[in-house]
Design a protein around this motif. Structure first.
Motif, short mmCIF file in Angstrom:
data_model
loop_
_atom_site.label_atom_id
_atom_site.label_comp_id
_atom_site.label_asym_id
_atom_site.label_seq_id
_atom_site.Cartn_x
_atom_site.Cartn_y
_atom_site.Cartn_z
N CYS A 160 11.54 -1.48 -1.59
CA CYS A 160 11.25 -0.17 -1.00
C CYS A 160 12.53 0.63 -0.82
O CYS A 160 12.53 1.86 -0.99
CB CYS A 160 10.54 -0.35 0.34
SG CYS A 160 8.90 -1.11 0.21
N SER A 161 13.65 -0.05 -0.51
CA SER A 161 14.94 0.65 -0.35
C SER A 161 15.41 1.19 -1.69
O SER A 161 15.93 2.32 -1.77
CB SER A 161 15.98 -0.30 0.23
OG SER A 161 15.60 -0.74 1.52
N LEU A 162 15.24 0.42 -2.75
CA LEU A 162 15.63 0.89 -4.08
C LEU A 162 14.79 2.10 -4.49
O LEU A 162 15.32 3.05 -5.08
CB LEU A 162 15.47 -0.24 -5.09
CG LEU A 162 16.45 -1.41 -4.96
CD1 LEU A 162 16.11 -2.51 -5.96
CD2 LEU A 162 17.89 -0.93 -5.18
N ARG A 181 9.71 0.58 3.59
CA ARG A 181 10.95 -0.14 3.91
C ARG A 181 10.96 -0.64 5.35
O ARG A 181 11.43 -1.75 5.64
CB ARG A 181 12.15 0.79 3.69
CG ARG A 181 13.51 0.17 3.99
CD ARG A 181 14.55 1.25 4.14
NE ARG A 181 14.24 2.12 5.29
CZ ARG A 181 14.92 3.23 5.58
NH1 ARG A 181 15.91 3.63 4.81
NH2 ARG A 181 14.58 3.95 6.65
N ASP A 182 10.41 0.16 6.27
CA ASP A 182 10.49 -0.17 7.69
C ASP A 182 9.35 -1.07 8.16
O ASP A 182 9.18 -1.27 9.36
CB ASP A 182 10.47 1.12 8.52
CG ASP A 182 11.68 1.99 8.23
OD1 ASP A 182 12.69 1.46 7.75
OD2 ASP A 182 11.60 3.21 8.47
N GLY A 223 0.81 -1.21 0.00
CA GLY A 223 0.00 0.00 0.00
C GLY A 223 0.84 1.25 0.00
O GLY A 223 0.59 2.20 -0.77
N TRP A 224 1.88 1.32 0.86
CA TRP A 224 2.78 2.47 0.88
C TRP A 224 3.49 2.62 -0.46
O TRP A 224 3.65 3.72 -0.98
CB TRP A 224 3.82 2.31 1.99
CG TRP A 224 3.24 2.31 3.37
CD1 TRP A 224 3.09 1.24 4.20
CD2 TRP A 224 2.75 3.43 4.10
NE1 TRP A 224 2.52 1.61 5.39
CE2 TRP A 224 2.31 2.97 5.36
CE3 TRP A 224 2.63 4.79 3.81
CZ2 TRP A 224 1.78 3.81 6.32
CZ3 TRP A 224 2.09 5.63 4.75
CH2 TRP A 224 1.68 5.15 6.00
N TYR A 225 3.94 1.49 -1.00
CA TYR A 225 4.70 1.52 -2.26
C TYR A 225 3.83 2.07 -3.39
O TYR A 225 4.28 2.92 -4.17
CB TYR A 225 5.18 0.11 -2.57
CG TYR A 225 6.14 0.04 -3.74
CD1 TYR A 225 7.50 0.27 -3.56
CD2 TYR A 225 5.68 -0.27 -5.03
CE1 TYR A 225 8.38 0.21 -4.64
CE2 TYR A 225 6.55 -0.33 -6.10
CZ TYR A 225 7.89 -0.10 -5.91
OH TYR A 225 8.77 -0.16 -6.96
N LEU A 271 7.52 11.51 -0.97
CA LEU A 271 7.97 10.21 -1.47
C LEU A 271 8.91 9.55 -0.47
O LEU A 271 8.83 8.33 -0.24
CB LEU A 271 8.66 10.39 -2.82
CG LEU A 271 7.75 10.76 -3.99
CD1 LEU A 271 8.58 11.09 -5.22
CD2 LEU A 271 6.80 9.61 -4.30
N SER A 272 9.79 10.33 0.12
CA SER A 272 10.71 9.76 1.11
C SER A 272 9.95 9.18 2.29
O SER A 272 10.27 8.08 2.76
CB SER A 272 11.68 10.85 1.59
OG SER A 272 12.45 11.36 0.51
N ALA A 273 8.92 9.88 2.77
CA ALA A 273 8.14 9.39 3.91
C ALA A 273 7.39 8.12 3.56
O ALA A 273 7.34 7.16 4.35
CB ALA A 273 7.16 10.47 4.36
N LEU A 274 6.81 8.06 2.35
CA LEU A 274 6.06 6.88 1.95
C LEU A 274 6.97 5.67 1.80
O LEU A 274 6.67 4.57 2.31
CB LEU A 274 5.32 7.15 0.64
CG LEU A 274 4.19 8.20 0.69
CD1 LEU A 274 3.66 8.48 -0.71
CD2 LEU A 274 3.06 7.75 1.60
N TYR A 275 8.11 5.84 1.12
CA TYR A 275 8.99 4.69 0.89
C TYR A 275 9.72 4.27 2.17
O TYR A 275 10.07 3.10 2.33
CB TYR A 275 9.98 5.02 -0.22
CG TYR A 275 9.35 5.07 -1.60
CD1 TYR A 275 8.44 4.10 -2.00
CD2 TYR A 275 9.66 6.09 -2.50
CE1 TYR A 275 7.86 4.14 -3.25
CE2 TYR A 275 9.08 6.13 -3.76
CZ TYR A 275 8.18 5.16 -4.13
OH TYR A 275 7.61 5.20 -5.37
#
Length: 1030
Positions: free
Chosen positions: A980-982, A969-970, A925-927, A961-965
């Motif tokens: 998610c890291s990529l 990732r976490d 969902g975040w991705y 975008l940084s917050a979503l990914y």
């Protein structure tokens, strides 16, 4: 000279005479009939001494208060009579509708305009008024008044006031004066299940006042469409009845007798009830409209029946010797069967209640409702009747031929079966000669040849004994199912579909349900929602469990054009919920434990086994080694048919005994004690059962406490000991104990306490919340009728409980097991067919699995267009459940994102789906939200707030975008860390390029400009270096 001029002269003459005789007088010459704005009123007046003429209005309200309004006032001087014309200025609240500027008022009952001559002020004492004249005005109802045209613009504050609930409630609301108790068709099985309805008082105070006033003189009518298939098995059965708050029959009560007549019953004064029976009968297999009209002490019954083009009219009337009392807001109304009486066997069409009037239609008029025309039940039954007659002829003919061949070949005469019909007996009696050639009755239409061949095969197989139509239907269904499984394609479905319909005509409910599913889904046949509904009604009227679930689901959600009606849905669900409790106490090989298996869950799929599977064999090995848990698992699988194992109660009992005797496992001792107590798979042995239950209880196994209490209550009638044990088990949160305590309170068996239905309700609620199926059905039963003074009606919640209970039915479990077995054998078409049969019942895991199979489409067994529509429908149904699968939410978001055919892309709805998945801690969902933002879609502020993100992220897409990914990732899912890291690294890289792009360009320009100069400097230095060396 006109009349008005003459009237004025006469009044002036009279006033002159009054002056002569010294009498004060006042007259209203042209009073209005109602309070009209700016009415010009002419008043004739005279007085002996200086006085005051006063115009005022006396207004009485429904609240009982009376108000006197001063309208105009002027001075009267002694002399000749005078006529004065004044403009009446009524208060706005009496003349106009309330609109925020014009204030609201209570309901006006009467209005009187009064003119008076006064000598000592404006008080209303008898001595102050010398003369007066009054006129009665008819007050206008609120919604009949004009709307005032204000000269100034309405202030903003007033406009806001007009939007408040206090003002909106004055809008003309739709009052339920004509109540559609049933607007669809209900298939009644003739059991104690029906449609419960309750009525609320009118919101209009005037209508409610009139309704209450008419309780002892009702003027109303009930219109009922009914199709009776069989007369009552008992003395009477219910068509429509009214139950009051004391659980007694109230006005009206309409029953059908076992002879087909109507029984009408009404209530009068307390303790007075009267009834009469109609002189005519309700015919079978015809749609009839029953009109029950109440007008005071008289009731009139009219019946109009339609069959093909014929119409039959019957009428009767009866007058009671006492008042008839009808308070339709007390208690509840029931269509069909209820707690105290079974319902009619047949179908109910639209039912309409005219609360305060009698329909103006003529008694002989009976326009068939559109819903009845659309379904065309009579058309289906007539076609089936012709088919059944043809099959009966063939059965009789082939049976006779087979019998003659048997007699000629062996000289033996086989005894005739009880299914032998009259036509067969006639043929045998006449001894028709045998002919080797085909006779006329052997001919069959092309689409009926298979049924004719099957009849011939069965007749010769049983040597001339007659074959029942039901047996032919079962054989047709089995043959159809066999061909469907072997063919596994849409083309086979279209060829087999007519055979399924023929099996349904011969009363095979399984064929009717499967045909209904095919028409509903369009799998291999044309999608026909109305025909699907008709087939489901036919099967449900025969008490088919799956068809009842199907219709309950349709009316619960209002699918396929049917109206959403929780009371109607409850009638279907309650039936199968009751059957579920009975089925679970009497397990059969046709039942399987309901397991919610999702096809995308590899872990659960790997646990599926059978008697020859390595998992089952490993469990048997562990059981032989003395592992109690393995013994429990094997016995449970065999008893309930779980995890792919076929039910085998006898073998399960052997494992229960081994665990109880050899391993002394408390769980096995309890289970073995229960089957000994009920005689399931073993010979019934109560003392031995109690011994094992005591041992289990001594080891602290809570269900054993409940079982022992049940033994004391059922076998010993020791209610004190039973209640003591149940109270102990209830403290340990045993669901069965809470339910049993509720039963004790309900039946008045609790020692030292009187019957208490409210305490019973509280225990039923407790047991249902702990997962007890019978507790859920008892709780729903209370919620659907309510408990006056204690529990309000909650029909929507009642439906959820009986639906939950109904979905534990073992026949549903059998369909799910066939679907899963087919999937594990890579038979995708059969798996899809069986899952569709369960999905159309509203079972959410089956709906998900249908969508998943259509999405995967392994081997391309489905047309891609059909597969796409299948995904849309069933993923959409899945996400509407109370706890939808997250995978379905994401896939629905993907479908909304892509858009297909006539469906446009809906990015907002897609983002909503992804948000729901993200809130469920699903990294996908975040991705996907990040991908939407990267494509330039601006996520709505509402979504960011729901995700716990600040609105400041809207200003900087890179931060968003940084917050979503980062959240992607976490997450706890390890598989999502790398993608998610990529994605996060890609965002950082783009941000770096954006921030340092200008610096790189400046450095490049400086380098380009400075490079030639540096080159010349270096060359010059090198030359000097060389010269110095030389």
């Amino acid at each position: 000279m006109d009349f008005q001029t003459m009237y004025k002269y006469i009044c002036q003459f009279c006033l002159s005479m009054q002056i002569v005789w010294g009498v004060d007088e006042v007259r209203l010459l042209n009073p209005p009939e109602e309070a009209l704005p700016d009415h010009l009123l002419e008043t004739l007046f005279s007085c002996d001494e200086p006085a005051t003429v006063q115009l005022d209005s006396i207004v009485s309200f429904e609240t009982g208060s009376v108000s006197t309004l001063l309208l105009r006032q002027w001075t009267c001087v002694p002399g000749d009579p005078k006529i004065r014309t004044v403009k009446l200025r009524w208060p706005d609240w009496l003349v106009y509708q309330a609109d925020g500027i014009v204030p609201d008022s209570a309901w006006v009952l009467s209005c009187i305009l009064r003119a008076s001559v006064r000598y000592s002020g404006s008080d209303d004492t008898e001595g102050s008024i010398a003369a007066q004249d009054v006129a009665t005005l008819q007050p206008k109802p609120f919604f009949s008044r004009p709307v005032k045209q204000h000269r100034l613009c309405i202030a903003w504050s007033t406009q806001m006031l007009q939007l408040t609930q206090q003002f909106l409630k004055k809008q003309c609301l739709l009052e339920p004066e004509t109540v559609h108790l049933l607007s669809s068709i209900y298939a009644s099985t003739g059991e104690n299940f029906g449609i419960t309805k309750s009525l609320d008082p009118y919101r209009s105070e005037v209508l409610e006042y009139l309704r209450v006033k008419a309780n002892t003189f009702p003027w109303c009518m009930f219109s009922i469409w009914i199709f009776v298939t069989k007369y009552c098995q008992e003395l009477m059965c219910g068509i429509l009845h009214h139950i009051d708050s004391h659980n007694n029959y109230a006005t009206p009560t309409v029953f059908l007798t076992d002879s087909g007549q109507l029984h009408i019953q009404v209530n009068g004064d307390p303790g007075k009830s009267s009834a009469f029976v109609s002189p005519f009968k309700v015919p079978l297999s015809e749609w009839c409209r029953l009109n029950v009209a109440l007008h005071g002490r008289t009731v009139s019954i009219s019946m109009v029946c339609t069959y093909k083009e014929q119409r039959t009219v019957r009428f009767t009337e009866h007058t009671w010797g006492h008042d008839v009392v009808l308070d339709d807001t007390e208690g509840y109304l029931v269509i069909g069967g209820g707690k105290y009486i079974p319902g009619v066997e047949g179908y109910f069409g639209p039912v309409v209640y005219y609360r305060n009037r009698i329909s103006p239609y003529s008694q002989s008029e009976a326009a068939v409702p559109e819903v009845i025309k659309k379904v065309n039940l009579t058309g289906w039954l007539q076609t089936c009747q012709g088919f059944r007659l043809e099959m009966n002829v063939k059965i009789s003919g082939y049976s006779l031929k087979a019998k003659q061949r048997t007699e000629s070949g062996s000289g033996l005469i086989f005894p005739l079966d009880t299914c032998l019909d009259a036509f067969h007996q006639w043929m045998v009696k006449q001894r028709l000669p045998s002919d080797s050639q085909c006779e006329q009755w052997e001919a069959a239409d092309p689409h009926r040849k298979l049924a004719a061949k099957l009849v011939k095969l069965l007749a010769f197989k049983y040597g001339g004994r007659a074959v029942c139509l039901a047996a032919v239907g079962r054989a047709l269904y089995s043959l159809s199912l066999h061909k469907l499984v072997r063919g596994s394609s849409n083309g086979v479905v279209s060829r087999i579909f007519p055979v399924l319909l023929q099996a349904g005509c011969l009363a095979d409910n399984r064929a009717l349900h499967m045909s209904s599913v095919l028409c509903s889904t369009g799998l291999g046949v044309q999608k026909q929602p109305v025909k699907a509904w008709l087939l489901a009604l036919l099967a449900a009227q025969n008490d088919d469990r799956l068809a009842l679930l199907h219709l309950g689901h349709l009316h619960h959600l209002g699918l396929q054009g049917l109206p959403a009606d929780p009371d109607l849905a409850y009638a279907y669900y309650a039936n199968i919920a009751k059957q579920t409790t009975v089925d679970r106490e009497n397990p059969t090989p046709q039942q399987t434990f309901v397991e919610a298996v999702y096809l995308n869950n590899e872990g659960v799929l790997n646990l599926q086994t059978n008697e020859d599977h390595h998992i089952f064999q490993w469990l048997k090995l562990q059981a032989r080694r003395g592992t109690a848990e393995a013994e429990q698992a094997i016995a449970r699988m065999l008893f309930w048919g779980q995890q792919g194992v076929s039910p085998n109660i006898q073998e399960a009992a052997r494992h229960y005994r081994r665990g109880a005797v050899q391993l002394e496992d408390p769980v096995s001792m309890y289970d073995y004690g229960i089957i000994l107590l009920q005689g399931q798979g073993v010979e019934k042995d109560v003392p031995k059962a109690i011994s094992f239950l005591r041992k289990a209880m001594d080891q602290g196994f809570v269900p054993a406490i409940n079982a022992l209490a049940w033994y004391y209550e059922q076998f010993k009638q020791d209610y004190k000991q039973a209640v003591q044990l149940w109270e102990q088990a209830d403290l340990l949160e045993c669901p069965e104990a809470a339910f049993n305590l509720g039963v004790m309170y309900s039946q008045g068996l609790y020692p030292g306490k009187a019957a208490n239905q409210y305490m019973a309700y509280k225990y039923y609620l407790k047991s249902a919340q702990r997962g007890h199926i019978r507790g859920a059905t008892f709780l729903a039963n209370i919620w659907t009728t309510g408990m006056p003074g204690f529990v309000n009606r909650r029909p929507s919640d009642a439906v959820l409980w009986v639906k939950w209970a109904a979905e534990h039915n073992g026949y549903l479990g059998s369909v799910l097991r066939k679907a899963l077995d087919s999937y594990l054998k890579n038979d995708m078409f059969s798996s899809l067919l069986y899952y569709m049969m369960a999905a159309e019942l509203g079972y959410v895991p089956a709906q998900f699995n249908v969508a998943y199979l259509c999405e995967q489409n392994m081997g391309g067994f489905l047309d891609p267009v059909y597969g796409l529509h299948c995904m849309w429908r069933y993923y959409n149904l899945t996400i509407q459940s109370q706890d939808p699968d997250t995978y379905a939410i994401i896939r629905m978001g993907d479908l909304l994102y892509d858009g297909h055919d006539d469906r446009q892309r809906d990015l907002f709805s897609a983002a909503q789906m992804y948000k729901l998945a993200a809130l469920r801690k699903k990294p996908q969902g975040w991705y996907n939200l990040g991908l939407l933002a990267e494509e330039g879609y601006r996520l709505p502020l509402s979504i960011l707030i729901d995700l716990g993100l600040s609105e400041l992220y809207l200003a900087d897409n890179s931060l968003l975008l940084s917050a979503l990914y980062k959240r992607c990732r976490d997450s706890e899912d390890a598989d999502s860390y790398l993608p998610c890291s990529l994605a996060l690294f890609h965002v950082y890289l783009q941000s770096f390029q954006k921030d340092y792009r200008a610096a790189v360009k400046f450095s490049t320009a400086v380098a380009v400009v400075a490079a030639p100069t540096l080159l010349f400097v270096i060359i010059g230095l090198l030359r000097r270096r060389i010269l110095s060396l030389n």
